[in-house]
Design a protein around this motif. Structure first.
Motif, PDB file in Angstrom:
ATOM      1  N   LYS A   1       0.805  -1.225   0.000  1.00 53.41           N
ATOM      2  CA  LYS A   1       0.000   0.000   0.000  1.00 53.41           C
ATOM      3  C   LYS A   1       0.836   1.273   0.000  1.00 53.41           C
ATOM      4  CE  LYS A   1      -0.553  -0.240   5.032  1.00 53.41           C
ATOM      5  NZ  LYS A   1      -1.525  -0.389   6.142  1.00 53.41           N
ATOM      6  N   SER A   2       2.109   1.176   0.384  1.00 48.41           N
ATOM      7  CA  SER A   2       2.959   2.367   0.399  1.00 48.41           C
ATOM      8  C   SER A   2       3.111   2.972  -0.992  1.00 48.41           C
ATOM      9  CB  SER A   2       4.335   2.031   0.968  1.00 48.41           C
ATOM     10  OG  SER A   2       4.985   1.047   0.184  1.00 48.41           O
ATOM     11  N   PHE A   3       2.963   2.157  -2.041  1.00 44.81           N
ATOM     12  CA  PHE A   3       3.092   2.660  -3.402  1.00 44.81           C
ATOM     13  C   PHE A   3       1.903   3.537  -3.806  1.00 44.81           C
ATOM     14  CE2 PHE A   3       5.936  -1.036  -3.718  1.00 44.81           C
ATOM     15  CZ  PHE A   3       7.050  -0.421  -4.274  1.00 44.81           C
ATOM     16  N   LEU A   4       0.791   3.411  -3.090  1.00 41.29           N
ATOM     17  CA  LEU A   4      -0.412   4.136  -3.485  1.00 41.29           C
ATOM     18  C   LEU A   4      -0.556   5.492  -2.805  1.00 41.29           C
ATOM     19  CD1 LEU A   4      -3.079   1.280  -3.516  1.00 41.29           C
ATOM     20  CD2 LEU A   4      -1.587   2.044  -5.349  1.00 41.29           C
ATOM     21  N   LEU A   5       0.313   5.798  -1.843  1.00 39.62           N
ATOM     22  CA  LEU A   5       0.157   7.012  -1.059  1.00 39.62           C
ATOM     23  C   LEU A   5       0.204   8.265  -1.921  1.00 39.62           C
ATOM     24  CD1 LEU A   5       2.313   6.092   2.085  1.00 39.62           C
ATOM     25  CD2 LEU A   5      -0.174   6.012   1.835  1.00 39.62           C
ATOM     26  N   SER A   6       1.042   8.274  -2.959  1.00 34.66           N
ATOM     27  CA  SER A   6       1.162   9.456  -3.819  1.00 34.66           C
ATOM     28  C   SER A   6       1.061   9.076  -5.290  1.00 34.66           C
ATOM     29  CB  SER A   6       2.492  10.170  -3.545  1.00 34.66           C
ATOM     30  OG  SER A   6       3.586   9.285  -3.763  1.00 34.66           O
ATOM     31  N   ILE A   7       0.307   8.010  -5.555  1.00 30.73           N
ATOM     32  CA  ILE A   7       0.283   7.446  -6.901  1.00 30.73           C
ATOM     33  C   ILE A   7      -0.282   8.413  -7.940  1.00 30.73           C
ATOM     34  CG2 ILE A   7      -2.007   6.373  -6.774  1.00 30.73           C
ATOM     35  CD1 ILE A   7       1.186   4.768  -8.205  1.00 30.73           C
ATOM     36  N   GLU A   8      -1.227   9.280  -7.537  1.00 28.73           N
ATOM     37  CA  GLU A   8      -1.873  10.156  -8.517  1.00 28.73           C
ATOM     38  C   GLU A   8      -0.958  11.260  -9.023  1.00 28.73           C
ATOM     39  OE1 GLU A   8      -3.146   9.538  -5.443  1.00 28.73           O
ATOM     40  OE2 GLU A   8      -5.338   9.401  -5.479  1.00 28.73           O
ATOM     41  N   ASN A   9       0.015  11.698  -8.216  1.00 25.21           N
ATOM     42  CA  ASN A   9       0.821  12.862  -8.607  1.00 25.21           C
ATOM     43  C   ASN A   9       2.320  12.657  -8.493  1.00 25.21           C
ATOM     44  OD1 ASN A   9       1.151  12.919  -5.813  1.00 25.21           O
ATOM     45  ND2 ASN A   9      -0.436  14.489  -5.523  1.00 25.21           N
ATOM     46  N   ASP A  10       2.766  11.429  -8.447  1.00 25.39           N
ATOM     47  CA  ASP A  10       4.200  11.134  -8.357  1.00 25.39           C
ATOM     48  C   ASP A  10       4.606  10.300  -9.569  1.00 25.39           C
ATOM     49  OD1 ASP A  10       6.770  10.258  -7.800  1.00 25.39           O
ATOM     50  OD2 ASP A  10       6.392   9.937  -5.673  1.00 25.39           O
ATOM     51  N   PRO A  11       5.182  10.924 -10.610  1.00 19.99           N
ATOM     52  CA  PRO A  11       5.534  10.205 -11.839  1.00 19.99           C
ATOM     53  C   PRO A  11       6.491   9.032 -11.607  1.00 19.99           C
ATOM     54  CG  PRO A  11       5.625  12.576 -12.183  1.00 19.99           C
ATOM     55  CD  PRO A  11       5.446  12.366 -10.710  1.00 19.99           C
ATOM     56  N   LYS A  12       7.448   9.197 -10.699  1.00 17.52           N
ATOM     57  CA  LYS A  12       8.388   8.102 -10.432  1.00 17.52           C
ATOM     58  C   LYS A  12       7.672   6.905  -9.818  1.00 17.52           C
ATOM     59  CE  LYS A  12      12.674  10.765  -9.914  1.00 17.52           C
ATOM     60  NZ  LYS A  12      13.806  11.107  -9.011  1.00 17.52           N
ATOM     61  N   ASN A  13       6.787   7.178  -8.889  1.00 20.51           N
ATOM     62  CA  ASN A  13       6.021   6.108  -8.263  1.00 20.51           C
ATOM     63  C   ASN A  13       5.145   5.405  -9.295  1.00 20.51           C
ATOM     64  OD1 ASN A  13       5.714   4.702  -5.877  1.00 20.51           O
ATOM     65  ND2 ASN A  13       3.959   5.894  -5.196  1.00 20.51           N
TER      66      ASN A  13
END
Length: 437
Positions: A361-373
């Motif tokens: 779930k840590s990958f989803l914390l900033s998924i909408e606005n983090d291009p690297k993620n």
């Protein structure tokens, strides 16, 4: 002077019984004329696992080898001296004196433990050996071994709590935390005997066409005094005190019973996921138990999916892989949980007999606005699909996260967007109202 003293130590709470057997060590300690003296209590991490995997005969050889390494290391020091004693099977005591300073002692004990871990002799047996150590200092924490032993013991216990494979100097604040751990251990034992743990279930939903495909079973414990106690608090203690085996069997039996009831009512999800402990995988006691469960409940094994983490692989990859292959051959499904939080995940995708991967779930914390993620998540999903593995994204809480995961081809999603974990009655009602109305 004898260098191999045997006595029994059962638990932290009853180690007072050994003090009468410490006369010889105490005599040696008192006879040392040095301003700087330290008392070190060492313990082999996960020694039950080692014995269960290579047998008691080789386990005894491991103990003898460690005692030999400790003795030779102490003899090799230029800025300190010491004596090593073996006590109670997998435990050792060191008396270290005439050392340069505490910084040197800290560094030297750390190097000693590291050298044991890297010794090729253990690798030749196919095992991974680490030790934890607790240290108390003369004139700082006490003036004789009857003062220093319980404090070194407390420090050792804290080293175990903090992840093992490390050493810890005693400090006064430790005592309170240790006794809290002991109290929790007693509560866990009472809860096991009374079978008061309960299972909650969280939905796992397909991204296409958005239907329920499974549930994850999650253990919950409501103590009559404290209320709900989170798993992150009691599971680590249960693992350290050897109680996880009993808890795991209660969990599996409870989930199998629930799945059987759902099947009989013809409203069962496609699968229910159960977390497996590293202990069960390494010790391999889980295999005959699962065979008994299959015989007892008589439903298709693909209804059950077991979740594992990389922690289990780190403890003993060979035996864990053997256990997982047996589970797979029995017809159960396997998924790799918390993917992306460890160091060797990519390799495990290749070697493990898994069907699914759970994206942490840590990958989803900033998924909408983090291009690297986004790049990482998309790459992981693409890689898994190329390896014929399905991907579950956990921790989904927003519609935008859901839309993004659907857009990049994630197979399943799980999280509070759909439902929090619910008890069996609540989840049955949720299923009926949401998917079977």
């Amino acid at each position: 002077m004898k260098n191999n003293i045997e006595f029994n130590i059962d638990t932290l709470s009853n180690k007072n019984q050994i003090y009468n057997s410490l006369f010889e060590i105490g005599r040696d300690f008192d006879a040392i004329d040095s301003i700087r003296k330290a008392f070190v209590y060492l313990d082999i991490d996960n020694f039950r696992y080692i014995n269960s995997t290579i047998g008691h005969l080789r386990g005894n050889l491991v103990i003898s080898k460690i005692h030999e390494i400790l003795t030779n290391t102490l003899l090799s020091w230029k800025f300190g001296k010491g004596k090593a004693y073996r006590v109670n099977a997998d435990e050792f005591i060191l008396i270290i004196y005439d050392f340069k300073n505490l910084s040197w002692l800290d560094r030297s004990i750390g190097e000693m433990l590291k050298n044991i871990k890297k010794d090729p002799w253990f690798e030749s047996l196919g095992i991974f050996v680490t030790l934890s150590a607790g240290i108390s200092i003369n004139k700082v924490n006490g003036s004789n071994i009857y003062d220093l032993l319980p404090k070194a013991d407390t420090a050792l216990y804290c080293a175990k709590i903090r992840g093992k494979d490390r050493h810890q100097f005693y400090s006064d604040h430790m005592s309170k935390s240790v006794y809290e751990e002991i109290d929790m251990s007693h509560k866990i034992r009472t809860a096991i005997n009374a079978n008061i743990f309960e299972m909650h279930y969280q939905p796992i939903v397909s991204t296409k066409p958005g239907t329920l495909v499974g549930l994850e079973a999650l253990i919950r414990w409501k103590d009559h005094e404290e209320g709900y106690i989170p798993p992150a608090r009691f599971i680590p203690i249960a693992e350290k005190t050897g109680q996880m085996k009993s808890i795991e069997k209660l969990v599996i039996d409870s989930v199998f019973l629930q799945v059987k009831q759902w099947i009989d009512k013809k409203d069962a999800p496609l699968f229910v996921s159960i977390n497996l402990s590293p202990e069960g995988l390494v010790q391999q006691h889980i295999i005959p138990f699962l065979e008994d469960m299959k015989e007892k409940y008589q439903f298709p094994p693909e209804k059950i999916q077991f979740e594992i983490t990389e922690t289990a692989m780190i403890r003993n990859e060979i035996y864990v892989l053997q256990t997982l292959n047996c589970i797979k051959q029995m017809g159960f499904r396997i998924s790799l949980d918390d993917f992306g939080t460890g160091y060797s995940s990519i390799n495990y995708l290749r070697v493990l007999p898994i069907d699914k991967v759970k994206l942490d779930k840590s990958f989803l914390l900033s998924i909408e606005n983090d291009p690297k993620n986004q790049e990482i998540v998309e790459t992981v999903i693409d890689l898994c699909h190329k390896l014929k593995l399905e991907v579950i994204a956990e921790g989904v809480e927003t519609e935008s996260q859901r839309a993004y995961l659907i857009d990049i081809g994630c197979d399943y999603i799980q999280g509070y967007l759909f439902s929090k974990p619910l008890n069996s009655e609540e989840i049955s009602k949720w299923i009926a109202e949401t998917y079977f109305k």
